[in-house]
Design a protein around this motif. Structure first.
Motif, short mmCIF file in Angstrom:
data_model
loop_
_atom_site.label_atom_id
_atom_site.label_comp_id
_atom_site.label_asym_id
_atom_site.label_seq_id
_atom_site.Cartn_x
_atom_site.Cartn_y
_atom_site.Cartn_z
N HIS A 27 0.87 -1.05 0.04
CA HIS A 27 -0.02 -0.04 -0.05
C HIS A 27 0.80 1.15 -0.12
O HIS A 27 2.02 1.06 0.14
CB HIS A 27 -0.92 -0.16 1.16
CG HIS A 27 -0.26 0.57 2.48
ND1 HIS A 27 0.91 0.39 2.68
CD2 HIS A 27 -0.61 1.88 3.04
CE1 HIS A 27 1.28 1.43 3.87
NE2 HIS A 27 0.33 1.88 4.14
N THR A 28 0.16 2.31 -0.29
CA THR A 28 0.68 3.66 0.22
C THR A 28 -0.20 4.39 0.90
O THR A 28 -1.18 4.05 0.79
CB THR A 28 1.37 4.39 -1.13
OG1 THR A 28 1.84 5.69 -0.75
CG2 THR A 28 0.15 4.69 -1.95
N THR A 29 0.34 5.28 1.98
CA THR A 29 -0.68 5.73 2.71
C THR A 29 -1.28 7.02 2.01
O THR A 29 -0.18 8.06 1.55
CB THR A 29 -0.09 6.12 4.05
OG1 THR A 29 1.10 6.96 3.63
CG2 THR A 29 0.29 5.02 5.00
N MET A 141 14.06 8.50 -1.40
CA MET A 141 13.96 7.62 -0.33
C MET A 141 15.26 7.29 0.41
O MET A 141 15.87 6.70 -0.40
CB MET A 141 12.93 6.64 -0.34
CG MET A 141 11.37 7.35 -0.84
SD MET A 141 10.69 8.53 0.58
CE MET A 141 10.65 7.36 1.87
N CYS A 213 8.51 5.10 9.21
CA CYS A 213 7.74 4.03 8.69
C CYS A 213 8.59 2.64 9.20
O CYS A 213 10.06 2.89 9.36
CB CYS A 213 7.32 3.87 7.13
SG CYS A 213 6.87 5.36 6.64
N VAL A 215 9.29 0.29 7.11
CA VAL A 215 10.48 0.37 5.95
C VAL A 215 10.15 1.63 5.23
O VAL A 215 9.00 2.32 5.27
CB VAL A 215 9.58 -0.91 5.05
CG1 VAL A 215 10.16 -2.25 5.55
CG2 VAL A 215 8.32 -0.63 4.65
N TYR A 216 10.97 1.86 4.13
CA TYR A 216 10.84 2.90 3.19
C TYR A 216 10.54 2.58 1.74
O TYR A 216 11.71 1.74 1.31
CB TYR A 216 12.14 3.99 3.42
CG TYR A 216 11.91 4.90 4.84
CD1 TYR A 216 10.90 4.98 5.43
CD2 TYR A 216 13.29 4.81 5.32
CE1 TYR A 216 11.05 5.77 6.70
CE2 TYR A 216 13.08 5.29 6.82
CZ TYR A 216 12.08 6.05 7.17
OH TYR A 216 12.17 6.36 8.50
N CYS A 217 9.43 2.69 1.13
CA CYS A 217 9.18 2.51 -0.08
C CYS A 217 10.00 3.13 -1.22
O CYS A 217 9.73 4.56 -0.92
CB CYS A 217 7.77 2.30 -0.28
SG CYS A 217 7.08 1.37 0.94
N CYS A 220 7.42 6.13 -2.51
CA CYS A 220 6.57 6.67 -1.56
C CYS A 220 5.96 8.00 -2.12
O CYS A 220 6.81 8.81 -2.66
CB CYS A 220 7.41 6.78 -0.33
SG CYS A 220 6.32 7.67 0.74
N GLY A 266 4.18 8.98 6.39
CA GLY A 266 4.76 7.85 7.56
C GLY A 266 3.56 6.88 7.90
O GLY A 266 2.57 6.67 7.02
N LYS A 297 1.47 -0.18 6.69
CA LYS A 297 1.92 -1.38 6.25
C LYS A 297 2.71 -2.37 7.12
O LYS A 297 3.22 -3.09 6.75
CB LYS A 297 3.31 -0.84 5.30
CG LYS A 297 3.38 -1.55 3.97
CD LYS A 297 4.40 -0.93 3.15
CE LYS A 297 3.61 -0.03 2.59
NZ LYS A 297 4.35 0.47 1.16
S1 SF4 Z 1 7.41 4.93 2.83
FE1 SF4 Z 1 6.07 4.90 4.49
S2 SF4 Z 1 4.62 6.31 3.95
FE2 SF4 Z 1 5.67 5.97 2.08
S3 SF4 Z 1 4.42 4.29 0.97
FE3 SF4 Z 1 6.23 3.26 2.18
S4 SF4 Z 1 4.94 2.73 4.29
FE4 SF4 Z 1 3.74 4.49 3.18
#
Ligand code: SF4
Length: 455
Positions: A27-29, A141, A213, A215-217, A220, A266, A297
């Motif tokens: 997902h993305t928030t 990121m 978070c 993890v960092y996507c 994002c 986040g 996530k």
């Molecule tokens: S980096 Fe954090 S806020 Fe961004 S998509 Fe990933 S879990 Fe979501």
């Protein structure tokens, strides 16, 4: 251990008011959509899962072999340690600095690994590691990966592993940004009446509580405020602060039309449990608020935390949902990513598995036009093709909405609702829905496909 899982599962079953989550693909928030969210779910709720099952519904099977032991740095980690949230978040177990990443890669990589798809042949471990460093230098990121995710990556072929690609950048597959790409591509800051609140739709708002978070996507959508600064992007982090939160609460309470708050960042997973409860209590206590949702996530990237009875976060979440006294519902939001989930078989499998776990496949997003993710963006045509191929093969009420979140704050639109789409230039146009800002209602917004490689 199974009884522990059953107990925690019983806590969760049907009692979480709403938890927006993401499974792999993740997902993305985001802000909430213009779609109305019924309080009584029309989808099966988590309480439909038999209590006696040993299969935790979030991808953590207690009868599965201890897969993490196959990853050399975790070979001596016991079941109890791996279940522990405290162990997962210990600085030496997270991979987030260049030194940690380097040490980890040299421990897990074979001497040679395949190059990314489209580039023939093998590369040495040194070449691959150099490619990762080059990706980090170009990425918007920073890197942070939890041990659970590290244990799920195919280290024999990481460049082509869809899990690896979501969290660790490779310089060799990144391409130049489209000229229209922007860090805050959705113009969230423009729709922010007070620090931390994004209020775009009349009845819904997003509360950006925390800038970190699990993890960092790489992709994002909120790279402008999430994670540590990178060489190419300085962040404007969302700070956990009483004053900031009090100002946000005062605004929410002052808006009688506002009914639905998504608590995000986040990731709400990184809110201290007492802050999570405080936020829940404050919002539940407001006369105008009917629904609250925690966006995380966590279920996908650290499901062990939900089984760790020594960690108070899950029970706090359940307590908040109990106070809210509403039926529970889990929803999934995914982002469509090239080389990760941009084919019918993967997307169909994701939807079917979510349905089996009684999680509503809610949104599939077209990837936003944010910096340094052009290699992961797909043309609009891909999402249109996916939707048309999936529709009819999946029960209608489990069919997700395929969405474009319009650049510059135009709001969410169904991908198929474009006003025009020029396949040659890659430019599509959409009409904005009714928004809080009258100046935007009905306005035409554009989405741009990634440029073809030759340009
Ligand atoms: S980096 Fe954090 S806020 Fe961004 S998509 Fe990933 S879990 Fe979501």
């Amino acid at each position: 251990m199974i009884s522990l899982a059953s107990r925690r599962l019983r806590f969760l079953r049907g009692r979480v008011k709403t938890l927006s989550t993401g499974f792999s693909p993740l997902h993305t928030t985001r802000n909430t959509s213009s779609t109305q969210s019924p309080i009584i779910p029309k989808y099966p709720i988590v309480s439909d899962i038999p209590a006696e099952t040993s299969q935790f519904p979030f991808g953590f099977d207690l009868e599965e072999p201890e897969i993490w032991r196959e990853v050399p740095p975790f070979s001596d980690v016991s079941y109890d340690e791996f279940l522990s949230w405290r162990w997962h978040t210990k600085i030496q177990n997270l991979v987030e600095t260049k030194e940690q990443l380097s040490e980890f890669l040299y421990a897990v990589l074979p001497e040679e690994v395949p190059r990314p798809a489209g580039m023939a042949g093998m590369q040495t471990r040194d070449e691959f590691t150099g490619d990762v460093y080059s990706g980090i230098r170009k990425s918007a990121m920073s890197v942070r990966v939890m041990p659970y995710v590290l244990s799920r990556i195919n280290w024999a072929d990481p460049a082509n592993c869809p899990i690896f690609r979501q969290f660790i950048p490779l310089g060799s597959i990144m391409v130049q940004d489209h000229p229209r790409v922007k860090p805050d591509s959705l113009h969230e800051q423009e729709d922010s009446p007070v620090d931390g609140i994004v209020h775009r739709y009349p009845d819904k708002a997003l509360f950006l509580t925390v800038g970190v978070c699990p993890v960092y996507c790489v992709f994002c959508t909120r790279s402008y405020g999430v994670g540590a600064n990178t060489e190419v992007l300085a962040k404007e982090p969302f700070k956990v602060s009483r004053t900031r939160f009090e100002n946000a609460f005062a605004y929410v309470e002052s808006q009688p039309d506002l009914k639905d708050i998504a608590i995000s960042g986040g990731d709400a997973f990184y809110l201290p449990h007492h802050v999570l409860e405080w936020i829940g209590d404050r919002l539940i206590g407001m006369k105008n608020i009917e629904r609250i949702r925690f966006a995380t996530k966590g279920l996908a990237v650290a499901p062990n935390r939900f089984l760790d009875s020594s960690d108070p976060w899950t029970e706090t979440l359940i307590r908040v949902s109990d106070k809210a006294r509403r039926a529970g519902k889990l929803r999934n939001q995914s982002v469509l990513l090239r080389g990760v989930n941009d084919n019918v078989a993967t997307m169909s499998s994701l939807i079917q598995k979510l349905a089996q776990m009684t999680i509503q496949p809610y949104y599939v997003y077209q990837c936003d036009m944010v910096p340094k993710v052009e290699h992961l963006r797909t043309p609009l045509q891909t999402i249109l093709d996916l939707e048309s191929e999936l529709r009819g093969s999946i029960a209608g009420f489990y069919m997700p909405n395929f969405i474009v979140d319009l650049p510059e704050g135009g709001g969410k639109r169904l991908a198929c609702s474009f006003e025009s789409y020029d396949r040659d230039t890659g430019v599509s146009t959409f009409r904005a829905p009714v928004l809080t800002s009258k100046r935007k209602a009905g306005k035409i917004y554009k989405y741009y496909d990634p440029l073809p490689p030759s340009s």
